[in-house]
Design a protein around this motif. Sequence first.
Motif, PDB file in Angstrom:
ATOM      1  N   ASP A   1      29.508   3.594   0.653  1.00 19.33           N
ATOM      2  CA  ASP A   1      29.559   2.531   1.649  1.00 19.33           C
ATOM      3  C   ASP A   1      30.955   2.605   2.250  1.00 19.33           C
TER       4      ASP A   1
ATOM      5  N   LYS B   1      33.546   2.821  -0.915  1.00 20.73           N
ATOM      6  CA  LYS B   1      33.189   2.657  -2.322  1.00 20.73           C
ATOM      7  C   LYS B   1      31.828   3.311  -2.497  1.00 20.73           C
TER       8      LYS B   1
ATOM      9  N   ALA C   1      28.083   3.756  -3.080  1.00 18.95           N
ATOM     10  CA  ALA C   1      26.961   2.861  -2.814  1.00 18.95           C
ATOM     11  C   ALA C   1      26.206   2.594  -4.109  1.00 18.95           C
ATOM     12  N   ALA C   2      25.544   1.468  -4.176  1.00 18.13           N
ATOM     13  CA  ALA C   2      24.686   1.162  -5.324  1.00 18.13           C
ATOM     14  C   ALA C   2      23.569   2.199  -5.377  1.00 18.13           C
ATOM     15  N   VAL C   3      23.135   2.548  -6.591  1.00 18.11           N
ATOM     16  CA  VAL C   3      22.098   3.560  -6.776  1.00 18.11           C
ATOM     17  C   VAL C   3      20.852   3.230  -5.948  1.00 18.11           C
ATOM     18  N   ALA C   4      20.378   2.002  -6.035  1.00 20.58           N
ATOM     19  CA  ALA C   4      19.160   1.615  -5.309  1.00 20.58           C
ATOM     20  C   ALA C   4      19.345   1.767  -3.802  1.00 20.58           C
ATOM     21  N   GLU C   5      20.532   1.431  -3.305  1.00 21.41           N
ATOM     22  CA  GLU C   5      20.820   1.537  -1.875  1.00 21.41           C
ATOM     23  C   GLU C   5      20.834   3.005  -1.438  1.00 21.41           C
TER      24      GLU C   5
ATOM     25  N   GLU D   1      19.304   5.535  -2.940  1.00 17.78           N
ATOM     26  CA  GLU D   1      17.947   6.081  -3.036  1.00 17.78           C
ATOM     27  C   GLU D   1      17.075   5.595  -1.879  1.00 17.78           C
ATOM     28  N   ARG D   2      17.214   4.338  -1.520  1.00 18.83           N
ATOM     29  CA  ARG D   2      16.419   3.776  -0.429  1.00 18.83           C
ATOM     30  C   ARG D   2      16.774   4.446   0.908  1.00 18.83           C
TER      31      ARG D   2
ATOM     32  N   THR E   1      18.533   9.571  -7.575  1.00 23.68           N
ATOM     33  CA  THR E   1      19.845   9.987  -8.044  1.00 23.68           C
ATOM     34  C   THR E   1      19.703  11.246  -8.899  1.00 23.68           C
TER      35      THR E   1
END
Length: 158
Positions: free
Chosen positions: A55, A86, A88-92, A94-95, A101
């Motif tokens: 992000d 930073k 990104a969150a894993v779910a973000e 992947e989406r 991942t």
Amino acid sequence: MAGRGTPATALLAARGVEHQVHTYEHDPRAESYGLEAAEALGRAPEQVFKTLVADVDGVLAVGVVPVTGQLDLKALAAALGRKKAKLAAVAEAERATGYVTGGISPLGQRKRLPVVLDASALEHPTILCSAGRRGLEIELAAAELVRLVDARVAAIAG
């Protein structure tokens, strides 16, 4: 390769890009997807690259770095003309990419994200990166990857 295709391999085939697809048996206990790939395929880890989603000032972007290094988030932000980054969150991640991942490819992503490739990639005749699935790698010239995803090239590995 029937049944083994991914959006990444489909993109390469559609564009007629010279590449090789390598498979190996992924071990779910492996601590590093990239180092596992290098070892399983008998390649120098400096030639195998991982794809990380970050992000960057509120915009998702991709950093592609050797599996032996870490993504320098400050350098990634600078390469994109931004200030802060930073992971990104894993779910973000992947989406946005459509990949899981450990299998995120810089090619054929669901949403086309800005890509920065570490400059060290240009030191190798070919590099390997995920083909979109754990246990599946694509080998191609770094210049082709740059061309296909309109990547920027910068020193982003720490």
